[in-house]
Enzyme design. Structure first.
Site, short mmCIF file in Angstrom:
data_model
loop_
_atom_site.label_atom_id
_atom_site.label_comp_id
_atom_site.label_asym_id
_atom_site.label_seq_id
_atom_site.Cartn_x
_atom_site.Cartn_y
_atom_site.Cartn_z
N ASP A 66 -7.16 4.28 -4.45
CA ASP A 66 -7.79 4.09 -3.14
C ASP A 66 -8.43 5.45 -2.82
O ASP A 66 -8.70 6.23 -3.74
CB ASP A 66 -6.75 3.66 -2.09
CG ASP A 66 -7.40 3.09 -0.83
OD1 ASP A 66 -7.76 1.90 -0.81
OD2 ASP A 66 -7.56 3.84 0.17
N LYS B 259 0.86 -1.18 0.00
CA LYS B 259 0.00 0.00 0.00
C LYS B 259 0.89 1.22 0.00
O LYS B 259 2.03 1.17 0.45
CB LYS B 259 -0.88 0.03 1.26
CG LYS B 259 -2.13 0.87 1.10
CD LYS B 259 -3.19 0.10 0.36
CE LYS B 259 -4.44 0.89 0.14
NZ LYS B 259 -5.54 0.00 -0.29
N THR C 215 -14.99 -3.03 -7.07
CA THR C 215 -15.00 -3.20 -5.61
C THR C 215 -16.43 -3.20 -5.09
O THR C 215 -16.83 -4.07 -4.30
CB THR C 215 -14.17 -2.10 -4.93
OG1 THR C 215 -12.91 -2.00 -5.59
CG2 THR C 215 -13.96 -2.42 -3.46
P1 NDP Z 1 -13.10 7.52 -2.55
O1 NDP Z 1 -12.09 8.56 -2.32
O2 NDP Z 1 -13.64 7.31 -3.92
O3 NDP Z 1 -14.35 7.72 -1.60
C1 NDP Z 1 -14.21 7.77 -0.21
C2 NDP Z 1 -15.55 8.16 0.39
O4 NDP Z 1 -15.48 8.01 1.80
C3 NDP Z 1 -15.93 9.60 0.10
O5 NDP Z 1 -17.32 9.72 0.01
C4 NDP Z 1 -15.40 10.33 1.33
O6 NDP Z 1 -16.10 11.53 1.62
C5 NDP Z 1 -15.62 9.30 2.42
N1 NDP Z 1 -14.57 9.42 3.44
C6 NDP Z 1 -13.25 9.30 3.27
N2 NDP Z 1 -12.58 9.51 4.41
C7 NDP Z 1 -13.51 9.76 5.31
C8 NDP Z 1 -13.45 10.05 6.69
N3 NDP Z 1 -12.28 10.14 7.35
N4 NDP Z 1 -14.62 10.23 7.34
C9 NDP Z 1 -15.80 10.16 6.68
N5 NDP Z 1 -15.91 9.89 5.36
C10 NDP Z 1 -14.79 9.69 4.70
O7 NDP Z 1 -12.45 6.15 -2.01
P2 NDP Z 1 -12.87 4.65 -2.31
O8 NDP Z 1 -14.34 4.55 -2.50
O9 NDP Z 1 -11.97 4.12 -3.35
O10 NDP Z 1 -12.46 3.93 -0.94
C11 NDP Z 1 -13.37 3.77 0.14
C12 NDP Z 1 -12.90 2.63 1.02
O11 NDP Z 1 -12.84 1.42 0.26
C13 NDP Z 1 -11.49 2.80 1.62
O12 NDP Z 1 -11.46 2.18 2.89
C14 NDP Z 1 -10.62 2.00 0.66
O13 NDP Z 1 -9.43 1.57 1.27
C15 NDP Z 1 -11.54 0.83 0.36
N6 NDP Z 1 -11.28 0.07 -0.86
C16 NDP Z 1 -11.16 0.69 -2.07
C17 NDP Z 1 -10.92 -0.05 -3.20
C18 NDP Z 1 -10.86 0.57 -4.56
O14 NDP Z 1 -10.67 -0.17 -5.53
N7 NDP Z 1 -11.02 1.88 -4.71
C19 NDP Z 1 -10.73 -1.51 -3.13
C20 NDP Z 1 -10.97 -2.07 -1.81
C21 NDP Z 1 -11.21 -1.28 -0.74
P3 NDP Z 1 -15.87 12.85 0.72
O15 NDP Z 1 -16.63 12.58 -0.54
O16 NDP Z 1 -16.45 13.93 1.53
O17 NDP Z 1 -14.41 12.94 0.51
O1 2IT Z 2 -7.80 -1.80 -0.92
C1 2IT Z 2 -7.73 -2.25 -2.08
O2 2IT Z 2 -7.84 -3.46 -2.32
C2 2IT Z 2 -7.50 -1.31 -3.18
N1 2IT Z 2 -7.43 -0.11 -2.92
C3 2IT Z 2 -7.34 -1.80 -4.58
C4 2IT Z 2 -5.94 -2.30 -4.82
C5 2IT Z 2 -5.61 -2.67 -6.25
O3 2IT Z 2 -4.41 -2.89 -6.47
O4 2IT Z 2 -6.48 -2.73 -7.12
#
Ligand code: NDP
Ligand code: 2IT
Length: 455
Positions: free
Chosen positions: A175, A135, A219
């Site tokens: 992420d 990461k 995801t």
């Molecule tokens: P994004 O940046 O697209 O979205 C994050 C969302 O969560 C936004 O709506 C944001 O609010 C909100 N958010 C972020 N931080 C906080 C916080 N501290 N408190 C409250 N709300 C918060 O990220 P992703 O959707 O990609 O990621 C979301 C989660 O999923 C993370 O935990 C990530 O590690 C996990 N994940 C992501 C993957 C991927 O492929 N993208 C794969 C597997 C897991 P705002 O819009 O106001 O910023």
């Molecule tokens: O938490 C996760 O699994 C991710 N942010 C995606 C990682 C990836 O390499 O696609």
């Protein structure tokens, strides 16, 4: 903060490994928590297989193979210089090249990246694919920054990071705070510095230049497919269920999309400032317009949607009654109080779209109440699994149709679900997906480490 007394496990190897982690990684509560959650389930496996302890597999797993920290200087649109900190933790490569996302958020520090990298090892192992765990990211805050500022930041970040990457070495993706735009700027800078068109060095690329169909959706779709399979095993499904999702980013939006396709009524989602409840069910097109296109807050959604929706400032989306909860924002966002509210409101399933969104206390309350619980390592693994599908297409210089990629994702999620189920049964805890995910992920990576000797 987690402490040794939280460890339910009495295997001496587990205890000494955890003590070692706490002593050597002080001030990193998220990392300690992530380690605790895995180790807490490993006693039976260590008792059956003393070779893991003999070869100090736990201690070796908890120590990253390599950690890179670097300065990221950049200039804003007014000419002011800023200095951020960049990270890449290359945690474990026993199963394949390092693989895992990059997070840009002001809360990022070394401990947060280590927790995410540690989770990624087991998640990636569970996919059954050939990828190690890593990461990275930065404490850079993209909120309110112009496109030009994002471009300059991404170029500066990649100028340092590129020397550590490669399609057979380390393959980042997105992420929190890192989506298609940021991947584009970083890939461009990598290509320029490396003087190579090396598609497989990053995933989440645009469809015209090496990206895979379904990676954007993967995801969220995967989390819902995992949830549906958990429900089916218990004679239930998503059709007609009230669903609440936290977050309104990549994972949340595509969880909402897939849940709606399966007949669920998704009534609420949130962002970092508050949440929105929509009695008619969320209007996904409007939500995507507000969050993906305009990058505005969800209060704007409520304003435009009219009477059926209302916006509540501040955290608390879990107070909205639901059958299925999909925490998809960030770590430790669903605490014990929220878990009690969900249980009182009759929740039947919780699946983690985010990484470690549920606190250990909340997880144990939900499990004790008989709520089906899909841990993030398993439930949200569809994103990284589809990254591997992207790498496969890149290696063969081909690109698949949406239907083909979606079918592969569905098969992968079914496989992950069944691997967790099988491991839980083998260790006498049928239906315990937390134990199943931790043990199945650990066995695969642990066996590879045993086979490869002391490296
Ligand atoms: P994004 O940046 O697209 O979205 C994050 C969302 O969560 C936004 O709506 C944001 O609010 C909100 N958010 C972020 N931080 C906080 C916080 N501290 N408190 C409250 N709300 C918060 O990220 P992703 O959707 O990609 O990621 C979301 C989660 O999923 C993370 O935990 C990530 O590690 C996990 N994940 C992501 C993957 C991927 O492929 N993208 C794969 C597997 C897991 P705002 O819009 O106001 O910023
Ligand atoms: O938490 C996760 O699994 C991710 N942010 C995606 C990682 C990836 O390499 O696609």
């Amino acid at each position: 903060m987690a402490s040794e007394s939280d460890l339910h496990d009495h295997h001496t190897g587990v205890r000494s490994a955890y003590k070692h982690v706490v002593r050597r990684n002080p001030y990193e509560p998220e990392f300690q928590q992530a380690v605790l959650e895995v180790l807490d389930n490993l006693s039976p496996a260590l008792t059956r297989h003393p070779e893991y302890d003999d070869q100090r597999i736990l201690q070796r797993l908890c120590e990253p193979e390599r950690q890179v920290m670097f300065r990221v200087p950049w200039r804003d649109d007014n000419g002011n210089v800023h200095v951020n900190r960049g990270f890449r933790v290359q945690f474990n490569s026993a199963l394949g090249p390092y693989k895992g996302g990059l997070r840009f958020h002001p809360s990022v520090n070394l401990g947060v990246i280590k927790f995410l990298g540690f989770e990624q090892i087991f998640k990636n192992a569970l996919t059954g694919m050939s990828i190690g765990g890593a990461k990275g990211g930065s404490d850079f805050d993209p909120k309110g920054r112009s496109d030009n500022e994002i471009e300059r930041f991404c170029q500066s970040f990649m100028t340092e990071l590129h020397q550590h990457l490669g399609e057979h070495t380390d393959v980042p993706a997105g992420d929190i705070g890192v989506g298609a735009r940021e991947i584009g700027y970083m890939f461009g800078q990598y290509r320029r510095l490396a003087n190579r068109w090396e598609a497989g060095v990053m995933t989440g690329k645009g469809l015209d230049w090496g990206g895979s169909r379904v990676r954007t959706e993967a995801t969220g779709y995967g989390t819902v497919l995992f949830t549906q399979r958990m429900l089916e095993r218990n004679g239930k499904d998503l059709d007609g269920r009230r669903v609440v999702v936290s977050g309104a980013g990549n994972v949340a939006l595509y969880s909402i999309e897939r849940a709606q396709q399966l007949g669920a009524n998704v009534v609420a989602c949130s962002d970092s400032n508050g949440y929105v409840v929509d009695d008619k069910g969320l209007d996904l097109d409007l939500l995507k317009q507000v969050k993906e296109v305009e990058r505005a807050g969800i209060d704007v959604y409520a304003e435009r949607r009219g009477q059926s929706a209302h916006y509540v400032r501040g955290a608390g989306v879990w107070e909205v009654p639901c059958d299925v909860a999909l925490p998809s924002a960030t770590q430790n966002e669903l605490d014990a109080k929220a878990a009690r509210t969900l249980i009182d409101n009759g929740v039947i399933a919780v699946a983690e779209g985010a990484n470690m969104p549920t606190t250990p206390e909340a997880t144990s309350l939900l499990r004790r109440a008989g709520v089906l619980f899909g841990p993030g390592k398993a439930a949200n693994a569809g994103g990284v699994a589809t990254s591997v599908l992207e790498m496969r297409q890149n290696a063969r210089r081909t690109s698949w149709s949406f239907d083909h990629a979606e079918q592969e994702l569905a098969e992968t999620m079914a496989g992950i679900h069944d691997r967790c189920e099988e491991a839980a049964e083998r260790y006498g805890c049928p239906g315990d997906y937390v134990l199943g995910a931790n043990v199945a992920g650990f066995e695969r990576v642990g066996n590879a480490m045993l086979a490869q000797g002391l490296v």
